[in-house]
Design a protein around this motif. Sequence first.
Motif, PDB file in Angstrom:
ATOM      1  N   ILE A 207      42.958  36.971  28.113  1.00  0.00           N
ATOM      2  CA  ILE A 207      43.403  38.276  29.192  1.00  0.00           C
ATOM      3  C   ILE A 207      42.824  39.266  28.320  1.00  0.00           C
ATOM      4  O   ILE A 207      41.745  40.242  29.119  1.00  0.00           O
TER       5      ILE A 207
ATOM      6  N   LEU B 154      38.835  38.907  30.135  1.00  0.00           N
ATOM      7  CA  LEU B 154      38.809  38.073  31.476  1.00  0.00           C
ATOM      8  C   LEU B 154      40.118  38.868  32.223  1.00  0.00           C
ATOM      9  O   LEU B 154      39.484  39.221  33.483  1.00  0.00           O
ATOM     10  N   VAL B 155      40.712  40.083  31.258  1.00  0.00           N
ATOM     11  CA  VAL B 155      41.574  40.929  32.583  1.00  0.00           C
ATOM     12  C   VAL B 155      41.534  41.957  31.853  1.00  0.00           C
ATOM     13  O   VAL B 155      41.410  42.608  30.700  1.00  0.00           O
ATOM     14  N   SER B 156      40.495  42.572  33.553  1.00  0.00           N
ATOM     15  CA  SER B 156      41.012  45.109  33.235  1.00  0.00           C
ATOM     16  C   SER B 156      41.532  45.255  34.358  1.00  0.00           C
ATOM     17  O   SER B 156      41.606  44.448  34.710  1.00  0.00           O
TER      18      SER B 156
ATOM     19  N   LYS C  27      41.056  43.453  37.740  1.00  0.00           N
ATOM     20  CA  LYS C  27      41.091  42.371  38.041  1.00  0.00           C
ATOM     21  C   LYS C  27      42.758  41.779  38.667  1.00  0.00           C
ATOM     22  O   LYS C  27      43.554  42.958  38.524  1.00  0.00           O
TER      23      LYS C  27
ATOM     24  N   ASP D 177      41.461  37.072  41.430  1.00  0.00           N
ATOM     25  CA  ASP D 177      40.150  36.663  40.248  1.00  0.00           C
ATOM     26  C   ASP D 177      41.308  35.803  38.673  1.00  0.00           C
ATOM     27  O   ASP D 177      40.160  34.480  38.912  1.00  0.00           O
TER      28      ASP D 177
ATOM     29  N   LYS E 222      33.389  37.383  35.989  1.00  0.00           N
ATOM     30  CA  LYS E 222      33.697  37.177  35.094  1.00  0.00           C
ATOM     31  C   LYS E 222      34.312  38.190  33.855  1.00  0.00           C
ATOM     32  O   LYS E 222      35.579  38.351  33.508  1.00  0.00           O
ATOM     33  N   PHE E 223      33.707  37.921  32.813  1.00  0.00           N
ATOM     34  CA  PHE E 223      33.881  38.331  31.695  1.00  0.00           C
ATOM     35  C   PHE E 223      34.491  40.169  31.701  1.00  0.00           C
ATOM     36  O   PHE E 223      33.221  41.529  32.163  1.00  0.00           O
ATOM     37  N   VAL E 224      35.655  40.772  31.098  1.00  0.00           N
ATOM     38  CA  VAL E 224      34.951  42.269  31.120  1.00  0.00           C
ATOM     39  C   VAL E 224      35.045  42.937  29.214  1.00  0.00           C
ATOM     40  O   VAL E 224      34.581  43.906  29.543  1.00  0.00           O
ATOM     41  N   GLN E 225      34.560  41.834  28.802  1.00  0.00           N
ATOM     42  CA  GLN E 225      33.588  41.845  27.677  1.00  0.00           C
ATOM     43  C   GLN E 225      32.888  40.719  27.202  1.00  0.00           C
ATOM     44  O   GLN E 225      33.258  39.913  27.414  1.00  0.00           O
TER      45      GLN E 225
END
Lengths: 492, 492
Positions: A211, A214-216, A219, A263, B109-112
């Motif tokens: 999470i 990959l999740v902000s 998404k 997503d 995909k990546f948020v960081q």
Amino acid sequence: MNQGYSTVLFQIDTTQSASKQTQIREFFVTAILNRSLMPGDALPSTRVLSEQLDVSRNTVILAYQALTDSGYIEPKDRSGFIVSPEAPVGQIPETLSQPADDQVKWTEKFVQKPSKLNIISKPLNWREYDFPFNYGQADSTLFSHSEWRDCARQALGIRDFGITAGDFGYNDDPLLVDYICSHSLPRRGIQVKPSQILVTMGAQNALFLLIQLLVSNDKKVVIEDPFYPDLRELLKRHTSHIRTLPVDDDGVIIDDDIIASADMVIVTPSHQCPTTATLSRDRRKNLLALAQKHDVLVVEDDYEFEMNFIEAPSPALKSMDDSGHVIYVGSFSKSLFPGLRLGYLVASEQLIEEARSLRHLMLRHPPGQTQRTAAYFMALGHYDAQIKRLRRHFSNRRKILHENLDQENLLEETGAHFGGTSFWINGPEWLDARTLAEKAAEQSILIEPGHHFFNAETPPKNYFRMAYSSIHEDKITHGFEKLVDCVKSLKP
Amino acid sequence: MNQGYSTVLFQIDTTQSASKQTQIREFFVTAILNRSLMPGDALPSTRVLSEQLDVSRNTVILAYQALTDSGYIEPKDRSGFIVSPEAPVGQIPETLSQPADDQVKWTEKFVQKPSKLNIISKPLNWREYDFPFNYGQADSTLFSHSEWRDCARQALGIRDFGITAGDFGYNDDPLLVDYICSHSLPRRGIQVKPSQILVTMGAQNALFLLIQLLVSNDKKVVIEDPFYPDLRELLKRHTSHIRTLPVDDDGVIIDDDIIASADMVIVTPSHQCPTTATLSRDRRKNLLALAQKHDVLVVEDDYEFEMNFIEAPSPALKSMDDSGHVIYVGSFSKSLFPGLRLGYLVASEQLIEEARSLRHLMLRHPPGQTQRTAAYFMALGHYDAQIKRLRRHFSNRRKILHENLDQENLLEETGAHFGGTSFWINGPEWLDARTLAEKAAEQSILIEPGHHFFNAETPPKNYFRMAYSSIHEDKITHGFEKLVDCVKSLKP
């Protein structure tokens, strides 16, 4: 300077889990470190102390021997002992602060308040209940203690110590990764390289890492409803774009449009959490096709696949994935025990590399000796023997509870016929499972109300979870009958 | 159906850490699980196998006995063994997937991407170097193995197993918390309640929790420069408002205006990381007064206070805090070993409650058996004996390295005279410590270049860290002389 203790002001506490010998050692170590006993002070003779504490003289002798070995005391004259002049003493600074008077404006400090989340709170005193139908704790009577201890001894031995005590950096124990890669995953039909596996602090930690990576808030995430509340609440902290899909006897009902625009989708195909339904083959195929077509990530939480005891488990969703869209999460909490805190993440190398880096910043790595102990337990075959034993008992327990449920038309069970560790129970519409849980607790029966699992603001109240992983076979029928009495007593 | 193995196609690997008996057991378990050996198949006789593998017959007998005990094989006829008809077999699904052809658009995909952070990478093969002046690994020759193993055996025993194997929920092992509260913290002058302590997966995990709870982009954070790069990089991901304060021989130089306008200050008062300077008493007082006046949180990372061996350590900053503004972080990585992954957080109950909830979502809790083993190790006095032994050796090692450094005017050391596990070395201005580290490695010498510790985009290149926690006393002088030769060879 005092002359040691002629009488020792402590008693053996027989309710404590520590042995008598340990309690004696702890007492003297504490007294020496806090300087109640000073170097050169005499200890009571073994005879006097054994009489005073009402323990065998041998217990005292062994305790003194251990204290001598670790340098706290030493023999003096013919049969006495004194505190060693070389004994470690606690360094107590002169000023000991008072507990602070809290003047911090905490309300302005927090950027998040996780204590406010609506998650499951499990009773820790479940062992005190006569009929513990609670979920997710291990039954230590079914565990191979002595084999686990042998494996721990080996993992803690001098040969392995230098390695397992060290900082692993970004790495895991290669023995454990090798076992997961060559034994656990092939049984789920999954073939990956060791570089596609990351060991985590249980499945929860794997999901937390995913999470964060990959999740902000831009998404879109799709989850099942009902679903594991800890994860749903965690997701809500990261994005407001959460859609839910309902669940029936064939698992989660796939909605093509919702999946296509997402997503990430999080599913529990083997045993849906909490209904325990198994996702049908057609729905699996459809979900994977949609994920591939629309580039949607699918997280497969396979939290208790080893607990399939009636039929062989269906292969994991990940085994059907030929485009890399499925991220697989495994756990040893059910097959070994939850306090072990070991699970793993299986995915593309690109994702594992980022998860490895984040894990490094978060906690470095799961403890080396824990990883190595589990690796030996598996490599020596104890793990498979353990699962076999669990399956046999759980199968029997499930059968007993199932027969009881079938005879009682107030309560209906749903879910897979392949196993798991619990039933998801649908009570009559007038039932409030929270009230039932309270009433049952008064009769020493533990169940888990189901409202937390639903996404709706006013969730259905008549569902609850009954697990058979912690309750002995012999107690199930009696416990169930008492529970039914509680249900009936609540009928309006 | 095959008739078992007349010859066994494996060899004992004497380079492996696993014992011969273990290797034999592992081989047969694997063969049985993957069905190379089927139920009813005969095993080679103990005589034949012992000859073939060139091990004692007793080793084979013990391995067969263990396999019998765990249900894999059973005796047959007078002296033979067969695979048990009841032996667990691996369930291998018919379809084994090929490794997926990765079609995910990962860049979207990546948020960081934490893998891009500029953090310390420690060599894991440090044991292969003749002169390991590396930082932060344990010297297993100084550790009380057998006592640790005794404590582990007790923590893994049937009496404790039910508790330590369970899910602790939000809690920690009360024995460990009690020890920290009543022994460790009073030695630092800190008096708190158990509810103000949270056990973490090492100090890194404590700092990670704090940053997630207390730092977002509107928060101003002050750190030391030079400073621990992992933490600085982590902070940069959460806020762009980071100010740095320089460090001299009295620790970090307090700037009243910068502190007054900050939300949080992170300091290492006992031994500044990496210079090892100890923060002076006047600066401590000033920092605390400012924190209290302007409601600024102060994080005190007390990562190696037990390693003070020349004088008693000065009391912790937290011991002088009477307004609750200081958050204390402790670690057992130096005093026990880093692979243990145990540390703790001490703060106001309000903060601990939030950190406990976040830890629950992140990983639940550090493994129960690890916590209990450490608690016994402490309560039985082995911990104090261990620290005493470490101090004696480190003091001696430090003295030897110090004398060498004093005689060599190319290299200057800075830092506290009270102890620690390393020197921070200032080389001549023309020196690039990264080049030196490479050159030294060719001579089997390990040092840690210091550029990572500086905040500046073009950091000074002539600093490096030399630890004495992993190198034997006898090797220090020779290693140092060879290092000086390397430095000289680089002179332009």
